[in-house]
Enzyme design. Structure first.
Site, short mmCIF file in Angstrom:
data_model
loop_
_atom_site.label_atom_id
_atom_site.label_comp_id
_atom_site.label_asym_id
_atom_site.label_seq_id
_atom_site.Cartn_x
_atom_site.Cartn_y
_atom_site.Cartn_z
N LYS A 92 0.99 -1.06 -0.03
CA LYS A 92 0.05 0.04 0.21
C LYS A 92 0.74 1.17 0.04
O LYS A 92 2.11 1.37 0.60
CB LYS A 92 -0.61 0.03 1.29
CG LYS A 92 -1.95 -1.06 1.28
CD LYS A 92 -2.82 -1.21 2.63
CE LYS A 92 -3.59 0.21 2.70
NZ LYS A 92 -4.45 0.74 1.62
N GLY A 106 0.02 5.32 0.58
CA GLY A 106 -1.06 6.31 0.89
C GLY A 106 -2.47 5.66 0.75
O GLY A 106 -2.74 4.74 1.17
N PHE A 107 -3.09 6.25 -0.26
CA PHE A 107 -4.57 5.94 -0.57
C PHE A 107 -4.31 4.66 -1.52
O PHE A 107 -5.46 3.97 -1.87
CB PHE A 107 -5.26 7.07 -1.41
CG PHE A 107 -5.81 8.01 -0.58
CD1 PHE A 107 -6.42 9.14 -1.06
CD2 PHE A 107 -6.12 7.80 0.64
CE1 PHE A 107 -7.04 10.01 -0.20
CE2 PHE A 107 -6.88 8.77 1.64
CZ PHE A 107 -7.06 9.81 1.06
N GLU A 124 7.42 2.71 -13.34
CA GLU A 124 8.50 1.92 -13.63
C GLU A 124 8.62 0.86 -12.33
O GLU A 124 8.61 1.06 -11.16
CB GLU A 124 9.68 2.66 -13.70
CG GLU A 124 11.17 1.94 -14.04
CD GLU A 124 12.19 2.68 -14.21
OE1 GLU A 124 12.21 3.96 -14.12
OE2 GLU A 124 13.30 2.22 -14.23
N ASP A 163 9.22 15.68 -0.52
CA ASP A 163 9.20 14.39 0.31
C ASP A 163 9.92 13.32 0.27
O ASP A 163 9.99 12.06 0.05
CB ASP A 163 7.58 13.67 0.15
CG ASP A 163 7.29 12.78 1.15
OD1 ASP A 163 6.54 11.84 1.28
OD2 ASP A 163 8.05 12.84 2.51
N LEU A 202 13.84 7.61 2.36
CA LEU A 202 14.32 6.49 1.98
C LEU A 202 13.23 5.77 1.23
O LEU A 202 13.57 5.05 -0.04
CB LEU A 202 15.00 5.49 3.38
CG LEU A 202 16.09 6.26 3.95
CD1 LEU A 202 16.44 5.37 5.09
CD2 LEU A 202 17.51 6.52 3.30
N GLY A 203 12.11 5.63 1.65
CA GLY A 203 10.89 5.04 1.30
C GLY A 203 10.61 5.43 -0.06
O GLY A 203 10.04 4.76 -1.06
N ASN A 204 11.20 6.65 -0.80
CA ASN A 204 10.86 7.03 -2.00
C ASN A 204 12.06 7.03 -3.05
O ASN A 204 11.93 7.55 -4.10
CB ASN A 204 10.36 8.66 -1.81
CG ASN A 204 8.97 8.66 -1.39
OD1 ASN A 204 8.07 7.83 -1.32
ND2 ASN A 204 8.55 9.89 -0.80
N ASP A 258 7.28 8.92 -6.07
CA ASP A 258 6.11 9.51 -5.30
C ASP A 258 6.26 11.01 -5.39
O ASP A 258 6.80 11.60 -4.46
CB ASP A 258 6.25 9.06 -3.70
CG ASP A 258 4.90 9.40 -3.24
OD1 ASP A 258 4.65 8.86 -2.04
OD2 ASP A 258 4.15 10.28 -3.58
C1 LIG Z 1 3.73 1.74 -7.25
C2 LIG Z 1 3.86 2.68 -5.89
C3 LIG Z 1 5.36 2.62 -5.51
C4 LIG Z 1 6.20 3.30 -6.59
O1 LIG Z 1 6.00 4.47 -6.56
N1 LIG Z 1 7.10 2.67 -7.37
C5 LIG Z 1 7.71 3.50 -8.65
C6 LIG Z 1 7.34 1.30 -7.16
C7 LIG Z 1 7.97 0.59 -8.04
N2 LIG Z 1 8.26 -0.77 -7.75
C8 LIG Z 1 7.94 -1.39 -6.73
C9 LIG Z 1 7.99 -2.64 -6.25
C10 LIG Z 1 8.53 -3.55 -7.32
C11 LIG Z 1 8.72 -5.07 -6.36
C12 LIG Z 1 8.11 -4.72 -5.08
N3 LIG Z 1 7.90 -3.30 -5.10
N4 LIG Z 1 7.08 -0.66 -5.72
C13 LIG Z 1 7.02 0.67 -6.08
N5 LIG Z 1 5.88 1.28 -4.90
C14 LIG Z 1 5.72 0.70 -3.75
C15 LIG Z 1 4.73 -0.39 -3.93
C16 LIG Z 1 4.05 -0.34 -2.44
C17 LIG Z 1 4.35 1.05 -1.75
C18 LIG Z 1 5.45 1.68 -2.50
#
Ligand SMILES: CC[C@@H]1C(=O)N(C)c2cnc(-c3ccc[nH]3)nc2N1C1CCCC1
Length: 306
Positions: free
Chosen positions: A35, A37-38, A105, A150, A153-155, A168
């Site tokens: 997940k 955010g929304f 991507e 924002d 690390l998570g972004n 993000d």
């Molecule tokens: C789609 C949302 C976000 C995202 O922005 N990207 C680019 C992304 C790319 N690959 C992944 C990904 C590839 C394999 C595992 N996650 N995840 C991404 N995320 C994660 C998904 C859950 C929270 C943020």
């Protein structure tokens, strides 16, 4: 890899095949990615080309208020117009009766957050390698009058080649004229700058501040202002209270962190100046990193040195 279970309570289930009404393209829904955010995020495979994307899917039932729709459209409007090696590729968006879909991507090695949780403090060459790519992407954004707002690390996503992809754009904004100071921000950044807390108007310097928090966290293993409660964290940010041990961190890394975490926005180096800083220019910069870095410190004498 822990398989993630999706919580579908209270929302329409997402169909196994989604169709873009305008292009008629079909995408097969794959693995649940988590997940954000929304959004409920899944792999989406283009059934014609077999290309796999990271699908960010937001139920329209959550976009009831106008400002929530505006935020979503601003995220799309900003992200679709940028293109850089170290920014997540934007591959399209569409909506059906129930959801808005954004095709992004796929970054199979997830983000620096997962790496940080597994490794805690990383080596300076690894930090130099990651931070340089973030700064190159941020320099591009700032030159295109975009503030990310924002950076965390998570972004900072990672692809199979261990390359950084900034993602993000949910809090990103455009600077309309030179010297414009933004007054508001709808949403709470993770590494929030003191001028945002003080509501004194903010601009590009907030990304330098967040970068300082990122460098600190990567090298020290924990964030600079973290406490057990958010209010105390905000107090420490406003007081510019953080501890920078003289051991464990090289003089050039200490110097960069101190400059990026300056309370006064104008005292922080901009992205171009950061690229010229000692920490990034003098010190071993790996040409690439093995995926083993996700779990254990690399031995650079084993890696091909530049
Ligand atoms: C789609 C949302 C976000 C995202 O922005 N990207 C680019 C992304 C790319 N690959 C992944 C990904 C590839 C394999 C595992 N996650 N995840 C991404 N995320 C994660 C998904 C859950 C929270 C943020």
């Amino acid at each position: 890899m822990t398989s993630r279970k999706e919580d579908t309570r209270g929302k329409e289930p997402i169909p196994d095949i989604v169709v873009d009404p305008s292009t008629k393209k079909k995408y097969r829904k794959g693995k649940f990615l988590g997940k954000g955010g929304f959004a409920r995020c899944y792999e989406l495979t283009d059934m014609e080309t077999n290309e796999i994307f990271a699908g960010k899917i937001v139920s329209k039932s959550l976009l009831t208020k106008p400002h929530q729709r505006d935020k979503m459209s601003q995220e799309i409007d900003i992200h679709r117009k940028v293109s850089h090696r170290h920014i997540v590729g934007f591959h399209g968006f569409f909506e059906d009766n129930d959801n808005v879909y954004i095709l992004l991507e796929l970054c199979r090695r997830r983000s620096l957050m997962e790496l940080h949780k597994r490794r805690r403090a990383i080596t300076e060459p690894e930090c130099r390698y990651f931070v340089r790519q973030v700064v190159l992407a941020c320099d591009y954004l700032h030159k295109n009058n975009i503030i990310h707002r924002d950076l965390k690390l998570g972004n900072l996503f990672l692809n199979d080649d261990m390359e950084i992809k900034i993602g993000d754009f949910g809090l990103a904004t455009r600077v309309s004229f030179n010297g414009e100071r933004k007054r508001t921000m709808c949403g709470t950044p993770n590494y929030i700058a003191p001028e945002v807390l003080a509501k004194k108007g903010h601009s590009f310097e907030v990304d330098s501040w967040s970068l300082g928090c990122i460098v600190y966290t990567l090298l020290l293993g924990k964030p600079p202002f973290e406490t057990s409660c958010l209010k105390d964290t905000y107090t420490r940010i406003k007081m510019n209270e953080y501890h920078l041990p003289s051991t464990r961190v090289s003089p050039s890394a200490r110097c960069l962190i101190k400059r990026l975490l300056q309370a006064t926005p104008a005292s922080r180096p901009n992205m171009t100046q950061i690229l010229e800083h000692d920490f990034l220019t003098s010190g071993f910069l790996p040409a690439g990193l093995p995926t083993s870095c996700l779990t254990m410190a690399p031995r650079f004498d084993m890696l091909k040195q530049a």
